[in-house]
Design a protein around this motif. Structure first.
Motif, PDB file in Angstrom:
ATOM      1  N   ASP A 136       0.809  -1.215   0.000  1.00 21.09           N
ATOM      2  CA  ASP A 136       0.000   0.000   0.000  1.00 21.09           C
ATOM      3  C   ASP A 136       0.843   1.265   0.000  1.00 21.09           C
ATOM      4  O   ASP A 136       0.427   2.301  -0.532  1.00 21.09           O
ATOM      5  N   ILE A 137       2.031   1.193   0.606  1.00 22.21           N
ATOM      6  CA  ILE A 137       2.897   2.379   0.695  1.00 22.21           C
ATOM      7  C   ILE A 137       4.156   2.223  -0.152  1.00 22.21           C
ATOM      8  O   ILE A 137       4.538   3.118  -0.895  1.00 22.21           O
TER       9      ILE A 137
ATOM     10  N   SER B 226       5.302   1.057  -2.987  1.00 24.90           N
ATOM     11  CA  SER B 226       5.125   0.590  -4.365  1.00 24.90           C
ATOM     12  C   SER B 226       5.140   1.777  -5.315  1.00 24.90           C
ATOM     13  O   SER B 226       5.008   2.926  -4.892  1.00 24.90           O
TER      14      SER B 226
ATOM     15  N   GLN C 260       3.407   3.202  -9.039  1.00 24.91           N
ATOM     16  CA  GLN C 260       2.242   2.964  -9.894  1.00 24.91           C
ATOM     17  C   GLN C 260       2.611   3.019 -11.374  1.00 24.91           C
ATOM     18  O   GLN C 260       3.466   3.785 -11.789  1.00 24.91           O
TER      19      GLN C 260
ATOM     20  N   GLN D 209      -2.519   2.379 -13.158  1.00 26.82           N
ATOM     21  CA  GLN D 209      -2.807   2.285 -11.729  1.00 26.82           C
ATOM     22  C   GLN D 209      -2.401   0.950 -11.092  1.00 26.82           C
ATOM     23  O   GLN D 209      -2.688   0.707  -9.924  1.00 26.82           O
TER      24      GLN D 209
ATOM     25  N   LYS E   6       0.125  -1.590  -9.286  1.00 25.07           N
ATOM     26  CA  LYS E   6       1.217  -1.307  -8.352  1.00 25.07           C
ATOM     27  C   LYS E   6       2.400  -2.235  -8.620  1.00 25.07           C
ATOM     28  O   LYS E   6       2.240  -3.452  -8.685  1.00 25.07           O
TER      29      LYS E   6
ATOM     30  N   ARG F 156      12.586   4.729  -6.787  1.00 24.20           N
ATOM     31  CA  ARG F 156      11.913   4.231  -5.582  1.00 24.20           C
ATOM     32  C   ARG F 156      12.927   3.925  -4.487  1.00 24.20           C
ATOM     33  O   ARG F 156      12.747   4.312  -3.320  1.00 24.20           O
TER      34      ARG F 156
ATOM     35  N   HIS G  69       6.847   8.922   1.889  1.00 25.83           N
ATOM     36  CA  HIS G  69       5.513   9.508   1.697  1.00 25.83           C
ATOM     37  C   HIS G  69       5.274   9.947   0.254  1.00 25.83           C
ATOM     38  O   HIS G  69       4.125  10.172  -0.142  1.00 25.83           O
ATOM     39  N   SER G  70       6.343  10.056  -0.542  1.00 29.49           N
ATOM     40  CA  SER G  70       6.188  10.455  -1.943  1.00 29.49           C
ATOM     41  C   SER G  70       6.109   9.271  -2.903  1.00 29.49           C
ATOM     42  O   SER G  70       5.869   9.466  -4.104  1.00 29.49           O
TER      43      SER G  70
ATOM     44  N   PRO H 258       3.821   7.022  -3.541  1.00 28.37           N
ATOM     45  CA  PRO H 258       2.603   6.888  -4.358  1.00 28.37           C
ATOM     46  C   PRO H 258       2.558   7.844  -5.555  1.00 28.37           C
ATOM     47  O   PRO H 258       1.736   7.669  -6.450  1.00 28.37           O
ATOM     48  N   ASN H 259       3.431   8.850  -5.553  1.00 30.15           N
ATOM     49  CA  ASN H 259       3.429   9.841  -6.628  1.00 30.15           C
ATOM     50  C   ASN H 259       4.451   9.536  -7.721  1.00 30.15           C
ATOM     51  O   ASN H 259       4.664  10.359  -8.613  1.00 30.15           O
TER      52      ASN H 259
END
Length: 546
Positions: free
Chosen positions: A129-130, A132, A134, A138, A140, A268, A278-279, A281-282
């Motif tokens: 959930d964190i 990965s 995208q 969409q 992952k 990544r 925290h970045s 997902p972007n």
């Protein structure tokens, strides 16, 4: 242990992992970078987890890593889960069967490679959930894939995984987690140095840390808070990471896109190492020009950003998508036009012009950007380049330009400049700097010649640019009207004052000088006439003899 000792130890571990790949026939294979980066990341996450446990549980503070693991292994499942709830979001959650020590103690079991692979995949799924990246669709992309799959011979898989776990268990990162960027920026560069030559279609060049540092310190000399940072051709993330570090990792959110899966995997890893989880997902894996995926809150247009940094590829064949990009749907974003397809060399299409227009379009109302461009862009008279420069001047959003030394990139001989855009620079002066004479030549890994800037030269560039003061033959400060008068040239050299040396002399001394010059000229003319006669005589004799 000193930081230099830990750095040496960590680099030795990376070298050992590469040696294992070589010993098992995977040296220089396309899979080598995945094995090395996944193994290194597993080690990092394991040690960060133990470090975090020592911060959360007071009783663990003075324990060794082995003692902490032993104590946590004896906990009830309920107590273990309660501890995990207090961990920071930047720390991956691990089950007790995920520890490196757990695998190390079972490495002699039959089928060990399956246990190793299953552990990596389970960590990835447990944290998907964190941790990965995208795709445009969409989906992952998880942290880990099985790595023994790259060893073809079944009977060698266990030995391969045993060799890796042995090296991972032999050192610790515990003492360096407070260092963050200062330590891991160096380690990351060392980790990927053999794999950064071909990041894929868009991320053409690896950006030197000297350029990343110059850009970061010029863009945010006074810091910033709660801002967004974007790179549409992010590569391994050197530029966004340097800028985020200058701003403060807790004060910014990073957004990136890149078409290369390899680049996104490195990015990544870079974000995880540098406390920017925290970045994650972007980070988007997709074609930025055709399918920009960062949309505004209403989802009816593109997101705009406070800061944009980028070192886009300069030339590339994008003929397959050229006509689509030139269509009405993209017209507003690519306001200056789309390069035509060359008749001969399609790989020469200047794709950087597309990224530059995309960056200008993606800037917020007070946005600032720094883009690496070929130095030829500064004076090129062709329509698209000139239209972009005209747009920057017309809308009064140019902060300045720095022309860098040749070979600042070891992978290209193209001279580069850094273009600084600032939507708030409507009244201020524009700084044009020629730093092309700085730096010293050096060999990179004994191969490509590269220009290296000294720390003093880097500071000279940063301080001179930020002070906005002219320096003879190095930096000029001009206004927008000056640039218009120079036919939109952004080249500092065209604005340098031409100095004429003045020598004081009397009218008599001047007359004597002129007489001397006249006499010398008459003598030269006379010698010329005599030489001409001699040549004619020789030619005449030759014609007579023939």
């Amino acid at each position: 242990m000193q930081l230099t000792d830990i750095t040496t130890q960590t680099k030795a571990m990376i070298d050992d992992l590469k040696a294992i790949c070589t010993n098992y026939g995977l040296g220089n294979a396309s899979s080598e970078y995945k094995i090395i980066t996944e193994a290194f990341l597993y080690k990092f996450l394991n040690d960060k987890f133990i470090y975090e446990a020592k911060q959360v549980v007071p009783a663990f503070k003075d324990m060794s890593a082995a003692d902490v693991e032993a104590a946590m292994s004896k906990m009830s499942d309920e107590d273990y889960e309660l501890i995990l709830m207090d961990f920071s979001a930047s720390t991956a959650r691990l089950k007790r069967v995920h520890y490196i020590s757990y695998l190390f103690n079972r490495q002699n079991e039959a089928g060990f490679h399956k246990l190793f692979d299953d552990t990596l995949v389970d960590i990835a799924n447990y944290n998907i959930d964190i941790f990965s990246v995208q795709t445009g669709g969409q989906s992952k992309i998880r942290l880990f894939d099985p790595i023994s799959q790259y060893v073809i011979e079944e009977e060698k898989k266990d030995g391969f995984c045993r060799a890796i776990i042995g090296k991972l268990a032999g050192c610790s990162f515990e003492r360096v987690f407070k260092q963050k960027y200062d330590f891991f920026a160096t380690i990351f560069e060392y980790l990927i140095k053999d794999y950064n030559k071909d990041f894929g279609k868009y991320a053409e060049y690896y950006t030197p840390h000297s350029i990343a540092s110059i850009i970061a310190k010029i863009m945010v000399p006074n810091g910033a808070k709660n801002v967004t940072v974007y790179d549409p051709a992010a590569g391994s993330g050197t530029l966004v990471l340097a800028l985020a570090h200058e701003i403060g990792e807790d004060n910014c959110t990073i957004f990136t896109q890149d078409i290369s899966q390899k680049s996104n995997e490195f990015l990544r890893l870079n974000l995880i190492l540098n406390n920017l989880v925290h970045s994650l997902p972007n980070v988007i894996h997709d074609d930025t020009l055709l399918n920009p995926r960062h949309l505004n809150k209403k989802k009816d247009g593109l997101m705009t950003f406070d800061y944009i940094v980028s070192n886009p590829p300069f030339n590339m064949d994008f003929s397959d998508s050229r006509d689509t990009l030139a269509g009405e749907k993209y017209q507003k974003r690519f306001f200056a036009g789309v390069p035509n397809i060359p008749n001969k060399d399609k790989s020469g299409m200047p794709i950087y012009l597309m990224f530059l227009q995309h960056i200008i379009y993606s800037l917020g109302d007070k946005g600032k950007a720094a883009v690496v461009v070929p130095t030829g862009f500064l004076t090129a008279g062709s329509s698209i380049q000139k239209k972009i420069r005209e747009h920057l001047v017309k809308h009064r959003m140019l902060r300045g330009v720095i022309s860098m030394p040749s070979n600042i990139f070891a992978t290209t001989g193209t001279n580069v400049s850094i273009l600084f855009i600032d939507k708030e620079n409507t009244e201020s002066k524009v700084i044009l700097m020629d730093a092309s004479k700085l730096g010293a030549k050096a060999k990179e890994d004994g191969k490509n010649q590269k220009t290296v800037l000294s720390p003093e030269e880097i500071n000279q560039i940063i301080n001179t640019f930020n002070s906005a003061k002219p320096v003879d033959d190095f930096c000029v400060v001009v206004d927008y009207e000056d640039i218009k008068a120079k036919k939109l040239s952004f080249s500092a050299g065209q604005y340098f004052e031409v100095k004429i040396e003045h020598i004081e002399m009397t009218p008599e001394e001047f007359a004597k000088k002129m007489a001397d010059f006249s006499s010398r000229l008459e003598n030269l003319f006379a010698e010329g006439r005599e030489l001409e006669k001699g040549i004619k005589k020789v030619l005449g004799d030759l014609l007579y003899e023939s």
